[in-house]
Design a protein around this motif. Structure first.
Motif, PDB file in Angstrom:
ATOM      1  N   MET A   1      42.202  37.451  48.498  1.00 55.44           N
ATOM      2  CA  MET A   1      41.888  38.238  47.324  1.00 55.44           C
ATOM      3  C   MET A   1      41.919  37.312  46.106  1.00 55.44           C
ATOM      4  O   MET A   1      42.859  36.552  45.925  1.00 55.44           O
ATOM      5  N   THR A   2      40.903  37.397  45.298  1.00 56.41           N
ATOM      6  CA  THR A   2      40.841  36.527  44.125  1.00 56.41           C
ATOM      7  C   THR A   2      41.788  37.044  43.045  1.00 56.41           C
ATOM      8  O   THR A   2      42.282  38.168  43.110  1.00 56.41           O
ATOM      9  N   GLU A   3      41.983  36.216  42.061  1.00 60.69           N
ATOM     10  CA  GLU A   3      42.887  36.578  40.969  1.00 60.69           C
ATOM     11  C   GLU A   3      42.358  37.768  40.176  1.00 60.69           C
ATOM     12  O   GLU A   3      43.119  38.653  39.787  1.00 60.69           O
ATOM     13  N   LEU A   4      41.072  37.820  39.958  1.00 57.11           N
ATOM     14  CA  LEU A   4      40.468  38.930  39.231  1.00 57.11           C
ATOM     15  C   LEU A   4      40.625  40.243  39.990  1.00 57.11           C
ATOM     16  O   LEU A   4      40.928  41.279  39.395  1.00 57.11           O
ATOM     17  N   GLN A   5      40.446  40.206  41.284  1.00 58.90           N
ATOM     18  CA  GLN A   5      40.638  41.412  42.096  1.00 58.90           C
ATOM     19  C   GLN A   5      42.085  41.869  42.073  1.00 58.90           C
ATOM     20  O   GLN A   5      42.372  43.064  42.014  1.00 58.90           O
ATOM     21  N   LEU A   6      42.999  40.927  42.110  1.00 60.68           N
ATOM     22  CA  LEU A   6      44.419  41.259  42.059  1.00 60.68           C
ATOM     23  C   LEU A   6      44.779  41.916  40.732  1.00 60.68           C
ATOM     24  O   LEU A   6      45.527  42.902  40.690  1.00 60.68           O
ATOM     25  N   VAL A   7      44.250  41.401  39.643  1.00 60.71           N
ATOM     26  CA  VAL A   7      44.484  41.993  38.326  1.00 60.71           C
ATOM     27  C   VAL A   7      43.897  43.403  38.265  1.00 60.71           C
ATOM     28  O   VAL A   7      44.539  44.336  37.766  1.00 60.71           O
TER      29      VAL A   7
END
Length: 96
Positions: A1-7
């Motif tokens: 999971m990318t950082e943007l998706q996590l946010v």
């Protein structure tokens, strides 16, 4: 999971916790078990269940949780501390 998706997922979960807490406050105000359950499952956000200075108490519980996590051994202690501190503060607020 990318950082943007996590946010994005974090923001959605936080918004859901706030929405559930406010909905419970409207449907069944000042019920002890509802407040305690929200404090366990939503952590400091559950403090919004009571109208009396909710934001101040939410910050207070968050600070207590972080302080307890700093004093305890490493690991996922912040979550465990939150599950103990937040309901205790909610119980105090509802009984006071």
């Amino acid at each position: 999971m990318t950082e943007l998706q996590l946010v994005f997922v974090s923001v959605v979960v936080f918004a859901l916790m706030v929405a559930i807490t406010i909905y419970a406050r409207r449907k069944s105000p000042d019920v002890l078990w509802v407040g305690m359950a929200l404090s366990v499952f939503c952590g400091p956000v559950g403090q919004l269940y009571l109208r009396r200075k909710a934001a101040l108490w939410m910050v207070f519980v968050l600070i207590l949780t972080m302080g307890a996590a700093a004093l305890l051994p490493p690991g996922n202690i912040a979550f465990l501390a939150q599950m103990v501190i937040s309901p205790a503060v909610m119980f105090y607020r509802m009984k006071a």
